[in-house]
Design a protein around this motif. Structure first.
Motif: not given
Ligand SMILES: [Zn+2]
Length: 142
Positions: A33-38, A47-52
């Motif tokens: 779960f990526c907190e920055s992208c929620a 890794f988060c594919p949206k923000c890295g």
């Molecule tokens: Zn993210």
């Protein structure tokens, strides 16, 4: 929900997906779960594919979702699956958002419909492997 007749393969576990498959063995659906992208990360990776963002923390999901799309397989090119037809391949939209390619089990293939409420079920294979599929929320316990 009793186990389906479908083959249980050995998951491709690597260092990135190990926590996911550990969760499956514990009968839990856990995703990064990526907190920055929620947002949850699907498929599971480091890794988060949206923000890295590197190594987003793992979080347990409800294991519930709805059928987003599906197809009834009447003829399978795969030997082990040939005797299991007809069976369902579906895209299940988890309550948390991600869409997961899976099988729907635990009901007659003719009962599956779009927006049907389903939940994760866990099936064990001969080699001790455990995989997840989805089954209708209703009608549990037979
Ligand atoms: Zn993210």
């Amino acid at each position: 929900v009793k186990s389906s007749e479908l083959p249980v393969g050995v998951p491709d576990v690597n260092v990135e997906t190990e926590p996911f498959w550990t969760g499956i063995r514990e009968r839990r659906l856990v995703l990064p779960f990526c907190e920055s992208c929620a947002d949850y990360v699907w498929y599971p990776r480091s890794f988060c594919p949206k923000c890295g963002l590197s190594r987003p923390p793992w979080r347990e999901t409800s294991g519930r979702g709805t059928v987003y799309a599906f197809t009834v397989v009447h003829r399978s090119p795969l030997e082990a699956w040939r005797t299991c037809t007809p069976f369902i391949i579906a895209l299940v939209e988890l309550a948390e958002g991600p869409r997961v390619l899976t099988n729907i089990v635990g009901c007659d293939p003719g009962q599956v419909h779009i927006d049907m409420e389903v939940e994760a079920v866990f099936e064990s294979g001969e080699a001790g492997s455990v995989i997840y599929r989805f089954a209708p929320c209703e009608g549990r316990g037979e």
